[in-house]
Design an enzyme around this catalytic site. Structure first.
Site, short mmCIF file in Angstrom:
data_model
loop_
_atom_site.label_atom_id
_atom_site.label_comp_id
_atom_site.label_asym_id
_atom_site.label_seq_id
_atom_site.Cartn_x
_atom_site.Cartn_y
_atom_site.Cartn_z
N PHE A 133 -15.39 3.06 7.20
CA PHE A 133 -14.02 3.42 6.84
C PHE A 133 -13.77 3.42 5.33
O PHE A 133 -12.67 3.71 4.88
CB PHE A 133 -13.01 2.49 7.54
CG PHE A 133 -13.17 1.03 7.21
CD1 PHE A 133 -12.64 0.48 6.05
CD2 PHE A 133 -13.85 0.18 8.08
CE1 PHE A 133 -12.79 -0.86 5.75
CE2 PHE A 133 -14.01 -1.18 7.79
CZ PHE A 133 -13.48 -1.69 6.61
N GLU A 170 -9.00 -10.41 -8.05
CA GLU A 170 -8.05 -9.30 -7.88
C GLU A 170 -6.92 -9.36 -8.91
O GLU A 170 -6.47 -8.31 -9.41
CB GLU A 170 -7.52 -9.30 -6.44
CG GLU A 170 -8.62 -8.91 -5.44
CD GLU A 170 -8.25 -9.13 -3.98
OE1 GLU A 170 -7.12 -9.60 -3.70
OE2 GLU A 170 -9.11 -8.83 -3.11
N ARG A 227 -1.18 -14.81 3.38
CA ARG A 227 -1.95 -14.19 4.49
C ARG A 227 -1.20 -14.39 5.82
O ARG A 227 -1.22 -13.52 6.69
CB ARG A 227 -3.35 -14.79 4.57
CG ARG A 227 -4.24 -14.47 3.38
CD ARG A 227 -4.82 -13.08 3.42
NE ARG A 227 -5.78 -12.89 4.49
CZ ARG A 227 -6.56 -11.80 4.60
NH1 ARG A 227 -6.48 -10.82 3.69
NH2 ARG A 227 -7.40 -11.67 5.60
N TYR A 249 -11.95 -2.87 -3.23
CA TYR A 249 -12.50 -2.93 -1.88
C TYR A 249 -14.04 -2.91 -1.88
O TYR A 249 -14.66 -2.50 -0.91
CB TYR A 249 -11.95 -1.78 -1.03
CG TYR A 249 -10.54 -2.02 -0.53
CD1 TYR A 249 -10.24 -3.16 0.22
CD2 TYR A 249 -9.51 -1.11 -0.78
CE1 TYR A 249 -8.95 -3.39 0.69
CE2 TYR A 249 -8.22 -1.34 -0.31
CZ TYR A 249 -7.95 -2.48 0.43
OH TYR A 249 -6.67 -2.71 0.90
N ARG A 268 2.91 -7.26 9.00
CA ARG A 268 2.21 -6.24 9.79
C ARG A 268 2.68 -6.25 11.25
O ARG A 268 2.75 -5.19 11.88
CB ARG A 268 0.70 -6.47 9.70
CG ARG A 268 0.10 -6.09 8.34
CD ARG A 268 -1.32 -6.59 8.21
NE ARG A 268 -2.00 -6.11 7.00
CZ ARG A 268 -3.11 -6.64 6.53
NH1 ARG A 268 -3.67 -7.68 7.16
NH2 ARG A 268 -3.68 -6.16 5.45
N LYS A 304 0.84 -1.20 0.00
CA LYS A 304 0.00 0.00 0.00
C LYS A 304 0.88 1.26 0.00
O LYS A 304 2.10 1.18 0.24
CB LYS A 304 -0.92 -0.05 1.22
CG LYS A 304 -1.89 -1.24 1.20
CD LYS A 304 -2.78 -1.25 2.44
CE LYS A 304 -3.73 -2.44 2.44
NZ LYS A 304 -4.62 -2.44 3.63
N HIS A 331 -1.60 -5.60 1.32
CA HIS A 331 -2.85 -6.34 1.06
C HIS A 331 -2.51 -7.71 0.50
O HIS A 331 -1.57 -7.85 -0.28
CB HIS A 331 -3.70 -5.58 0.03
CG HIS A 331 -4.80 -6.43 -0.52
ND1 HIS A 331 -6.02 -6.55 0.11
CD2 HIS A 331 -4.86 -7.25 -1.61
CE1 HIS A 331 -6.78 -7.40 -0.58
NE2 HIS A 331 -6.10 -7.83 -1.63
N ASN A 384 -1.75 -0.33 7.31
CA ASN A 384 -1.19 -1.66 7.61
C ASN A 384 -0.37 -2.25 6.47
O ASN A 384 -0.21 -3.46 6.35
CB ASN A 384 -2.29 -2.62 8.10
CG ASN A 384 -3.38 -2.86 7.06
OD1 ASN A 384 -3.28 -2.38 5.93
ND2 ASN A 384 -4.39 -3.62 7.44
P1 IDP Z 1 -7.36 -7.45 5.24
O1 IDP Z 1 -6.58 -6.34 4.56
O2 IDP Z 1 -6.55 -8.08 6.34
O3 IDP Z 1 -7.94 -8.46 4.29
P2 IDP Z 1 -10.08 -6.40 5.55
O4 IDP Z 1 -10.98 -6.70 6.71
O5 IDP Z 1 -10.40 -7.04 4.23
O6 IDP Z 1 -8.59 -6.77 6.01
O7 IDP Z 1 -10.04 -4.84 5.38
C1 IDP Z 1 -9.44 -4.27 4.24
C2 IDP Z 1 -8.61 -3.08 4.67
O8 IDP Z 1 -9.49 -2.07 5.15
C3 IDP Z 1 -7.64 -3.36 5.84
O9 IDP Z 1 -6.41 -3.90 5.43
C4 IDP Z 1 -7.49 -1.97 6.42
O10 IDP Z 1 -6.51 -1.23 5.70
C5 IDP Z 1 -8.85 -1.37 6.19
N1 IDP Z 1 -9.69 -1.48 7.39
C6 IDP Z 1 -10.35 -2.57 7.82
N2 IDP Z 1 -11.00 -2.33 8.96
C7 IDP Z 1 -10.77 -1.03 9.25
C8 IDP Z 1 -11.17 -0.17 10.31
O11 IDP Z 1 -11.90 -0.55 11.24
N3 IDP Z 1 -10.70 1.12 10.25
C9 IDP Z 1 -9.89 1.57 9.26
N4 IDP Z 1 -9.49 0.79 8.25
C10 IDP Z 1 -9.91 -0.49 8.23
MG MG Z 2 -9.49 -8.34 2.91
#
Ligand code: IDP
Ligand code: MG
Length: 152
Positions: free
Chosen positions: A59, A128, A87, A51, A104, A11, A117, A114
């Site tokens: 968010f 994707e 993952r 997304y 992470r 990212k 992805h 974070n």
């Molecule tokens: P992942 O990246 O581990 O698959 P997901 O739940 O798919 O996690 O969420 C996608 C991305 O959205 C996360 O990597 C993070 O950057 C962002 N995200 C998820 N939950 C939150 C939140 O509660 N606040 C802010 N950003 C969030």
């Molecule tokens: Mg995800």
């Protein structure tokens, strides 16, 4: 285990913080094969599709702002079980809950920053990869040291 491909993206925060080499190196050292790589600043359309499952989340707008704010390193990695393994290398979504040793867990503190992805399953990996890459941008090749990684 079946040969798989998965989509991984560093990212904008990972690019801005100079973590590209560190992160690429972790996937290389693990033994996965890089079959697609490019730097791209995503459009809002691309970010929204990528997304899309989070469209209704509070968010979402901030996430799209962030992911389109600068260059991303888009990658496709190939290998046995690479979808789940990537993952694991990446670690939990919340960096403070991600285990040390994961990307992470070692390199991030904030869920909204974070660093990386990774596709979460076979269907999202396919979706994707097709969203971010054209067929010509993906390479089928055999690493010269393949026999040292793969059980014959
Ligand atoms: P992942 O990246 O581990 O698959 P997901 O739940 O798919 O996690 O969420 C996608 C991305 O959205 C996360 O990597 C993070 O950057 C962002 N995200 C998820 N939950 C939150 C939140 O509660 N606040 C802010 N950003 C969030
Ligand atoms: Mg995800």
């Amino acid at each position: 285990m079946a040969m798989e491909r998965t989509f991984v993206a560093i990212k904008p925060d990972g690019v801005q913080r100079g973590l590209v080499g560190e992160i690429l190196g972790r996937f290389e050292r693990k033994g996965f094969k890089l079959v697609g790589l490019k730097q791209v600043t995503p459009s809002r359309d691309l970010a929204g599709e990528h997304y899309g499952v989070h469209r209704e989340r509070p968010f979402f707008a901030g996430l799209v702002d962030f992911i389109t704010s600068g260059p991303v390193i888009a990658m496709v990695w190939e290998g046995d079980g690479v979808i789940a393994s990537a993952r694991k290398l990446i670690g939990a979504t919340k960096p403070l809950e991600a285990e040390p040793g994961t990307i992470r867990g070692d390199l991030a503190v904030n869920i909204g920053r974070n660093v990386i992805h990774g596709s979460d399953g076979p269907d999202t990996a396919q979706f994707e990869i097709n969203l971010w890459f054209s067929a010509e941008e993906l390479n089928t090749w055999t690493p010269s040291d393949q026999d040292w990684r793969i059980e014959s």
